[in-house]
Design a protein around this motif. Structure first.
Motif, mmCIF file in Angstrom:
data_model
loop_
_atom_site.group_PDB
_atom_site.id
_atom_site.type_symbol
_atom_site.label_atom_id
_atom_site.label_comp_id
_atom_site.label_asym_id
_atom_site.label_seq_id
_atom_site.Cartn_x
_atom_site.Cartn_y
_atom_site.Cartn_z
ATOM 1 N N LYS A 74 0.831 -1.201 0.000
ATOM 2 C CA LYS A 74 0.000 0.000 0.000
ATOM 3 C C LYS A 74 0.866 1.253 0.000
ATOM 4 O O LYS A 74 0.535 2.246 -0.641
ATOM 5 N N ARG A 75 1.971 1.218 0.725
ATOM 6 C CA ARG A 75 2.884 2.368 0.762
ATOM 7 C C ARG A 75 3.452 2.639 -0.629
ATOM 8 O O ARG A 75 3.478 3.766 -1.087
ATOM 9 N N ARG A 76 3.895 1.575 -1.306
ATOM 10 C CA ARG A 76 4.427 1.742 -2.672
ATOM 11 C C ARG A 76 3.352 2.261 -3.624
ATOM 12 O O ARG A 76 3.620 3.135 -4.452
ATOM 13 N N THR A 77 2.157 1.725 -3.487
ATOM 14 C CA THR A 77 1.055 2.181 -4.339
ATOM 15 C C THR A 77 0.755 3.656 -4.092
ATOM 16 O O THR A 77 0.548 4.419 -5.041
ATOM 17 N N GLY A 78 0.743 4.078 -2.842
ATOM 18 C CA GLY A 78 0.515 5.482 -2.513
ATOM 19 C C GLY A 78 1.589 6.387 -3.082
ATOM 20 O O GLY A 78 1.304 7.454 -3.625
ATOM 21 N N ILE A 79 2.848 5.949 -2.983
ATOM 22 C CA ILE A 79 3.959 6.747 -3.520
ATOM 23 C C ILE A 79 3.859 6.849 -5.035
ATOM 24 O O ILE A 79 4.090 7.919 -5.612
ATOM 25 N N ILE A 80 3.490 5.752 -5.689
ATOM 26 C CA ILE A 80 3.324 5.789 -7.145
ATOM 27 C C ILE A 80 2.206 6.748 -7.535
ATOM 28 O O ILE A 80 2.338 7.520 -8.498
ATOM 29 N N HIS A 81 1.115 6.745 -6.780
ATOM 30 C CA HIS A 81 0.016 7.684 -7.048
ATOM 31 C C HIS A 81 0.484 9.133 -6.890
ATOM 32 O O HIS A 81 0.123 9.994 -7.702
ATOM 33 N N ILE A 82 1.256 9.404 -5.862
ATOM 34 C CA ILE A 82 1.752 10.768 -5.644
ATOM 35 C C ILE A 82 2.702 11.181 -6.767
ATOM 36 O O ILE A 82 2.631 12.319 -7.264
ATOM 37 N N LEU A 83 3.595 10.275 -7.195
ATOM 38 C CA LEU A 83 4.500 10.587 -8.309
ATOM 39 C C LEU A 83 3.720 10.836 -9.598
ATOM 40 O O LEU A 83 4.031 11.761 -10.355
ATOM 41 N N LEU A 84 2.702 10.030 -9.830
ATOM 42 C CA LEU A 84 1.856 10.233 -11.007
ATOM 43 C C LEU A 84 1.101 11.558 -10.919
ATOM 44 O O LEU A 84 0.892 12.230 -11.934
ATOM 45 N N THR A 85 0.738 11.958 -9.712
ATOM 46 C CA THR A 85 0.098 13.260 -9.508
ATOM 47 C C THR A 85 1.014 14.381 -9.956
ATOM 48 O O THR A 85 0.594 15.305 -10.653
ATOM 49 N N VAL A 86 2.276 14.287 -9.568
ATOM 50 C CA VAL A 86 3.251 15.326 -9.935
ATOM 51 C C VAL A 86 3.418 15.379 -11.454
ATOM 52 O O VAL A 86 3.431 16.464 -12.053
ATOM 53 N N VAL A 87 3.511 14.215 -12.087
ATOM 54 C CA VAL A 87 3.675 14.167 -13.543
ATOM 55 C C VAL A 87 2.446 14.758 -14.243
ATOM 56 O O VAL A 87 2.577 15.591 -15.159
ATOM 57 N N LEU A 88 1.262 14.354 -13.830
ATOM 58 C CA LEU A 88 0.039 14.859 -14.458
ATOM 59 C C LEU A 88 -0.153 16.355 -14.221
ATOM 60 O O LEU A 88 -0.597 17.078 -15.117
ATOM 61 N N ALA A 89 0.203 16.825 -13.033
ATOM 62 C CA ALA A 89 0.099 18.266 -12.761
ATOM 63 C C ALA A 89 1.083 19.039 -13.625
ATOM 64 O O ALA A 89 0.747 20.115 -14.146
ATOM 65 N N ALA A 90 2.288 18.505 -13.806
ATOM 66 C CA ALA A 90 3.279 19.175 -14.659
ATOM 67 C C ALA A 90 2.800 19.220 -16.110
ATOM 68 O O ALA A 90 2.926 20.255 -16.781
ATOM 69 N N VAL A 91 2.240 18.125 -16.596
ATOM 70 C CA VAL A 91 1.701 18.106 -17.959
ATOM 71 C C VAL A 91 0.532 19.081 -18.067
ATOM 72 O O VAL A 91 0.389 19.783 -19.076
ATOM 73 N N GLY A 92 -0.290 19.159 -17.023
ATOM 74 C CA GLY A 92 -1.396 20.120 -17.026
ATOM 75 C C GLY A 92 -0.907 21.558 -17.073
ATOM 76 O O GLY A 92 -1.464 22.386 -17.800
ATOM 77 N N VAL A 93 0.152 21.848 -16.318
ATOM 78 C CA VAL A 93 0.714 23.206 -16.329
ATOM 79 C C VAL A 93 1.300 23.518 -17.698
ATOM 80 O O VAL A 93 1.056 24.605 -18.256
ATOM 81 N N LEU A 94 2.058 22.584 -18.280
ATOM 82 C CA LEU A 94 2.621 22.810 -19.614
ATOM 83 C C LEU A 94 1.513 22.973 -20.648
ATOM 84 O O LEU A 94 1.610 23.837 -21.538
ATOM 85 N N SER A 95 0.474 22.181 -20.528
ATOM 86 C CA SER A 95 -0.652 22.296 -21.457
ATOM 87 C C SER A 95 -1.362 23.640 -21.287
ATOM 88 O O SER A 95 -1.717 24.293 -22.280
ATOM 89 N N ALA A 96 -1.539 24.081 -20.049
ATOM 90 C CA ALA A 96 -2.192 25.366 -19.802
ATOM 91 C C ALA A 96 -1.353 26.513 -20.348
ATOM 92 O O ALA A 96 -1.898 27.457 -20.953
ATOM 93 N N ILE A 97 -0.045 26.436 -20.156
ATOM 94 C CA ILE A 97 0.833 27.508 -20.665
ATOM 95 C C ILE A 97 0.776 27.554 -22.190
ATOM 96 O O ILE A 97 0.698 28.636 -22.783
ATOM 97 N N SER A 98 0.820 26.397 -22.834
ATOM 98 C CA SER A 98 0.817 26.385 -24.291
ATOM 99 C C SER A 98 -0.536 26.798 -24.884
ATOM 100 O O SER A 98 -0.591 27.397 -25.947
ATOM 101 N N ILE A 99 -1.617 26.496 -24.187
ATOM 102 C CA ILE A 99 -2.944 26.827 -24.724
ATOM 103 C C ILE A 99 -3.399 28.209 -24.294
ATOM 104 O O ILE A 99 -3.874 28.999 -25.109
ATOM 105 N N TRP A 100 -3.296 28.494 -22.997
ATOM 106 C CA TRP A 100 -3.825 29.759 -22.476
ATOM 107 C C TRP A 100 -2.806 30.888 -22.553
ATOM 108 O O TRP A 100 -3.182 32.051 -22.488
ATOM 109 N N GLY A 101 -1.532 30.561 -22.617
ATOM 110 C CA GLY A 101 -0.494 31.596 -22.518
ATOM 111 C C GLY A 101 0.024 32.016 -23.800
ATOM 112 O O GLY A 101 -0.051 32.607 -24.687
#
Length: 101
Positions: A74-101
């Motif tokens: 469960k600890r490993r699964t939680g850490i993987i979810h958090i790492l995936l959160t960081v990746v998806l948030a970074a892609v969201g920020v890059l996508s927002a900058i390219s589209i909205w900025g």
């Protein structure tokens, strides 16, 4: 007595997690379909899809880490979810900058 209250709290947390997954999952699918069916008209939705997916993974990761106990899987699964959160948030920020900025 305290043990039953703990299990009841875990049950309520599980229900919240299920409802959250259901609502956000439906939103991601609907927004994803809209953005892919007409990309020019709905380009604003791309960053929102990534941010919703990041939020979904963040809540799942926090729940896994909170309820892990002594379970290493469960600890490993939680850490993987958090790492995936960081990746998806970074892609969201890059996508927002390219589209909205």
């Amino acid at each position: 007595m305290m043990h039953s209250q703990s299990r009841r709290g875990d049950r309520h947390s599980g229900v919240f997690l299920d409802v959250f997954h259901l609502i956000v999952g439906i939103l991601v699918v609907v927004l994803g379909l809209l953005s892919f069916l007409n990309p020019e008209g709905h380009e604003v939705l791309f960053p929102l899809v990534f941010f919703l997916a990041a939020a979904l993974n963040a809540v799942s990761g926090v729940f896994e880490l909170k309820t892990q106990g002594h379970d290493k899987k469960k600890r490993r699964t939680g850490i993987i979810h958090i790492l995936l959160t960081v990746v998806l948030a970074a892609v969201g920020v890059l996508s927002a900058i390219s589209i909205w900025g």
